[in-house]
Design an enzyme around this catalytic site. Structure first.
Site, PDB file in Angstrom:
ATOM      1  N   HIS A  58      50.910  18.247  43.768  1.00  0.00           N
ATOM      2  CA  HIS A  58      51.637  17.516  42.550  1.00  0.00           C
ATOM      3  C   HIS A  58      52.872  16.989  43.109  1.00  0.00           C
ATOM      4  O   HIS A  58      53.559  17.476  43.676  1.00  0.00           O
ATOM      5  CB  HIS A  58      51.388  18.492  41.093  1.00  0.00           C
ATOM      6  N   GLU A  60      55.718  17.037  41.279  1.00  0.00           N
ATOM      7  CA  GLU A  60      56.634  17.942  40.955  1.00  0.00           C
ATOM      8  C   GLU A  60      56.695  19.124  41.976  1.00  0.00           C
ATOM      9  O   GLU A  60      57.755  19.460  42.334  1.00  0.00           O
ATOM     10  CB  GLU A  60      56.540  18.401  39.701  1.00  0.00           C
ATOM     11  N   CYS A  88      51.987  19.253  34.429  1.00  0.00           N
ATOM     12  CA  CYS A  88      51.024  19.925  33.964  1.00  0.00           C
ATOM     13  C   CYS A  88      51.548  21.402  33.732  1.00  0.00           C
ATOM     14  O   CYS A  88      52.780  21.847  34.333  1.00  0.00           O
ATOM     15  CB  CYS A  88      50.087  19.925  34.827  1.00  0.00           C
ATOM     16  N   CYS A  91      53.023  22.990  37.093  1.00  0.00           N
ATOM     17  CA  CYS A  91      54.099  22.264  37.509  1.00  0.00           C
ATOM     18  C   CYS A  91      55.403  22.725  36.518  1.00  0.00           C
ATOM     19  O   CYS A  91      56.567  22.934  37.076  1.00  0.00           O
ATOM     20  CB  CYS A  91      54.089  20.729  37.521  1.00  0.00           C
TER      21      CYS A  91
END
Length: 162
Positions: A58, A60, A88, A91
Site C-alpha cells: 500500500h 502508506e 486501512c 496502514c
C-alpha cells in the site's frame, strides 16, 4: 461538512494526489501517500500491490519504508502522513508503530469499498480510540479531488481492485 485545511495540508495532499495519478498511469490502484516532517518531504509513493504482487504494498506502507530508509531510523516522530484515502487498519497500525504523529487523509475507507476494494470497515477514529488518541486525525482534506482519483482509475479498462 465543509472542507477545512490549511495551505500546507492542501499542498502536501496535492502531492499525494499527483503520486496516486502516476500510479494510475502505471496500472496501479488510485492511492498515494506522502510523509512530511518539519515542512520537508521525506517520502512519497503510490500503491504497488499489482506491480509487486504484494497485498501489503500500500502507498502508506511503501512511504513509511522509504522514509525509514532515508532517515535511517524506524522512529518517524513528528512526521505527518498525507494519504489520499483514510488508511486501512494495516496502514494505520504501521503509522502507529512508526510513531507518525498525524494522519491527514482525503477519501474515506467507505469510499474505497464503494469502488470494490476489500477494505476492513474499521475507521481510523475507532483505531485511534484504541490507541488512546496518540495519532491526530485530520480526515476529509481535498476529499473531492481524492474521490476523483477513483473515477479516473475506474474509467481505465485495466482497473482492478484487490
Amino acid at each position: 461538512m465543509p472542507e477545512r485545511h490549511d495551505t500546507a495540508d492542501s499542498r502536501w495532499m496535492h502531492r499525494a494526489i499527483a503520486v496516486a495519478r502516476q500510479g494510475i498511469r502505471e496500472g496501479q490502484t488510485p492511492f498515494g501517500a506522502c510523509i512530511v516532517r518539519d515542512g520537508a518531504l521525506i517520502a512519497c509513493d503510490h500503491n504497488r500491490v499489482w506491480e509487486q504482487t504484494d497485498s501489503t504494498a500500500h502507498a502508506e506502507i511503501l512511504a513509511i519504508r522509504a522514509a525509514c530508509q532515508k532517515l535511517q531510523t524506524i522512529d518517524l516522530s513528528g512526521a505527518v502522513m498525507y494519504a489520499t484515502c483514510e488508511p486501512c487498519p494495516m496502514c494505520f497500525a504501521a503509522c502507529h508503530w512508526a510513531r507518525i504523529g498525524r494522519i491527514v487523509s482525503g477519501a474515506f475507507i467507505r469510499d474505497a469499498a464503494r469502488y470494490g476494494f476489500h477494505e476492513l470497515p474499521i475507521p481510523n477514529p475507532v483505531m485511534a480510540a484504541a490507541e488512546q488518541n496518540r495519532i491526530i486525525l485530520d480526515p476529509g482534506v481535498c476529499r473531492d479531488e481524492c474521490l476523483a482519483l477513483f473515477a479516473e482509475w475506474e474509467a481505465l479498462s485495466m482497473s482492478r481492485p484487490y
